[in-house]
Design an enzyme around this catalytic site. Sequence first.
Site, short mmCIF file in Angstrom:
data_model
loop_
_atom_site.label_atom_id
_atom_site.label_comp_id
_atom_site.label_asym_id
_atom_site.label_seq_id
_atom_site.Cartn_x
_atom_site.Cartn_y
_atom_site.Cartn_z
N GLU A 297 117.23 34.37 -1.47
CA GLU A 297 117.48 35.66 -2.10
C GLU A 297 116.18 36.43 -2.39
O GLU A 297 115.88 36.80 -3.53
CB GLU A 297 118.27 35.47 -3.40
CG GLU A 297 119.65 34.90 -3.16
CD GLU A 297 120.46 34.70 -4.43
OE1 GLU A 297 121.69 34.63 -4.34
OE2 GLU A 297 119.86 34.60 -5.52
N GLU B 293 122.17 26.85 -14.80
CA GLU B 293 123.37 26.89 -13.95
C GLU B 293 124.25 25.65 -14.11
O GLU B 293 125.05 25.33 -13.24
CB GLU B 293 122.96 27.09 -12.49
CG GLU B 293 122.39 28.48 -12.28
CD GLU B 293 121.90 28.77 -10.86
OE1 GLU B 293 122.14 29.89 -10.39
OE2 GLU B 293 121.28 27.88 -10.26
N GLU C 157 126.72 31.68 0.24
CA GLU C 157 127.07 31.24 -1.10
C GLU C 157 128.32 31.96 -1.58
O GLU C 157 128.50 33.15 -1.32
CB GLU C 157 125.95 31.53 -2.11
CG GLU C 157 124.69 30.71 -1.97
CD GLU C 157 123.69 31.03 -3.08
OE1 GLU C 157 124.12 31.52 -4.15
OE2 GLU C 157 122.49 30.80 -2.88
#
EC number: 3.2.1.23
Length: 672
Positions: free
Chosen positions: A144, A356, A308
């Site tokens: 990303e 996360e 993803e």
Amino acid sequence: MLHGGDYNPDQWLDRPDILADDIKLMKLSHTNTFSVGIFAWSALEPEEGVYQFEWLDDIFERIHSIGGRVILATPSGARPAWLSQTYPEVLRVNASRVKQLHGGRHNHCLTSKVYREKTRHINRLLAERYGHHPALLMWHISNEYGGDCHCDLCQHAFREWLKSKYDNSLKTLNHAWWTPFWSHTFNDWSQIESPSPIGENGLHGLNLDWRRFVTDQTISFYENEIIPLKELTPDIPITTNFMADTPDLIPYQGLDYSKFAKHVDAISWDAYPVWHNDWESTADLAMKVGFINDLYRSLKQQPFLLMECTPSAVNWHNVNKAKRPGMNLLSSMQMIAHGSDSVLYFQYRKSRGSSEKLHGAVVDHDNSPKNRVFQEVAKVGETLERLSEVVGTKRPAQTAILYDWENHWALEDAQGFAKATKRYPQTLQQHYRTFWEHDIPVDVITKEQDFSPYKLLIVPMLYLISEDTVSRLKAFTADGGTLVMTYISGVVNEHDLTYTGGWHPDLQAIFGVEPLETDTLYPKDRNAVSYRSQIYEMKDYATVIDVKTASVEAVYQEDFYARTPAVTSHEYQQGKAYFIGARLEDQFQRDFYEGLITDLSLSPVFPVRHGKGVSVQARQDQDNDYIFVMNFTEEKQLVTFDQSVKDIMTGDILSGDLTMEKYEVRIVVNTH
């Protein structure tokens, strides 16, 4: 079909029992492909020059033993603490000129020679060690990419980039940026700094060039990363994962992906729609998912990869609602229907700690294959195993909508109109909606792509338009194409300088009109237009139009421009051009585009009759149409097949009426 996702065994190296369970659960979940090493630099090189690859060797062998494949990541997205401490030049500096501390991720300097050397070196070691391993499927470069750095290294690189762009002429740059305004003329290159809230941020040409530079510098960083990979593994494809911003799934604005797409072998992106939200219907959101998929697929006109998604909830939306039963399969099949050859999740095993640890995963903290999410993932896997013949198939389209990153940047930066209602990508989605509702394939293309394959080209809000783009639109229409343009188009050139002397003469020739002024309304203001004896609501923007040679299709009903043209049409050589001067309600878009669908004989790949909220999308090869019938509603829906088709999952022959449950998807094949 690839099925699996981000797998982080480096977080569990002290738990061999967990690593053993992972392999068992991979088989039970019908997953076959795993992205490994994305944030593993500290595990690969815990101290400078000290490498530990044995754990990764083991993971490769374990995955290979079950017939799985590895998408191996380069670890530049998050660096070890020793690297930041030893080489502080790698730390990013923000726009306020504050150097960041070590921490987080995706926050390195794009220009640092040290960081480029370190990433290239670790990548070379990975390629040497795993480049010929039979489990290696693809390279996943960093993660990303995004953000910018304003350090001295980047300032120097930016000035060198500007010298190249403007032929080493400050005079040319000063004109392009219109620097005499506010007495901002530069007489030495050293005076130029990147945009900053504590410095210059009002030169729109500077702001636009900075964004272009950041894209080019990011691509340069990426190209540095892949040097050893191209050298040592020339046959292994390379990708990096693109993004979209929620809640409307607009293209990520930090980088111009139309440029980046030329440097990857396959487009991949990370999709996180806010399913089951409280402000729009499931079908409305599904339309937006369709739009962004069609944009990313169209970047290379080939299938893409869903790199993803979440099998249930994420951890970073305002409200992290779980996917309802059936939604993971439905949303996964929508991705396949629009051109993906994969369904890959973040994350495979849920992290135990840090930011996360509550993000959705295939394997939850219970380590069990019996929970609902795991079972639904397995069902997706079983479905994908039946779809191998769909891999590589295309989605041919005769309709295109043009999206342009640079136009988006310039329009958002423009100090005019209304900041809250510009909504450029949402406007494109509105024009896309009718085609999605009618199951008609659409390519969402960029300004550099070929216009000639299309019967219909829709160009909403093209505020920034170059001479080259004008010329290509003119040629498209002259050669028989149908062109639709809207309000707030053709205002500035590629330097964000306004055109003078009226609207561009070639645009006047194409459309037979000249926009005279744009009326910007307050959000609660409304007007109306009359079109084919019907009245339609209008909001936000109205263009006052001077008709030259065009025909009037619709007129305003109120205000000082009442009874003047709102929508026009114009025959231009072999083609036709429509100008829509106002932002009109969805029903106008439906009625207007349904007329063009009829006039241009546009049709679905395979017709299926259905009600609102059902989407039918198809992929094709020479012999077959693969048709995905998807119910994006919370109710049962009746669909009707006028021709017999074969259900891929059951082998049954279907014809006539079929009742679909909520969130149900049926995949059928029609053989030519």
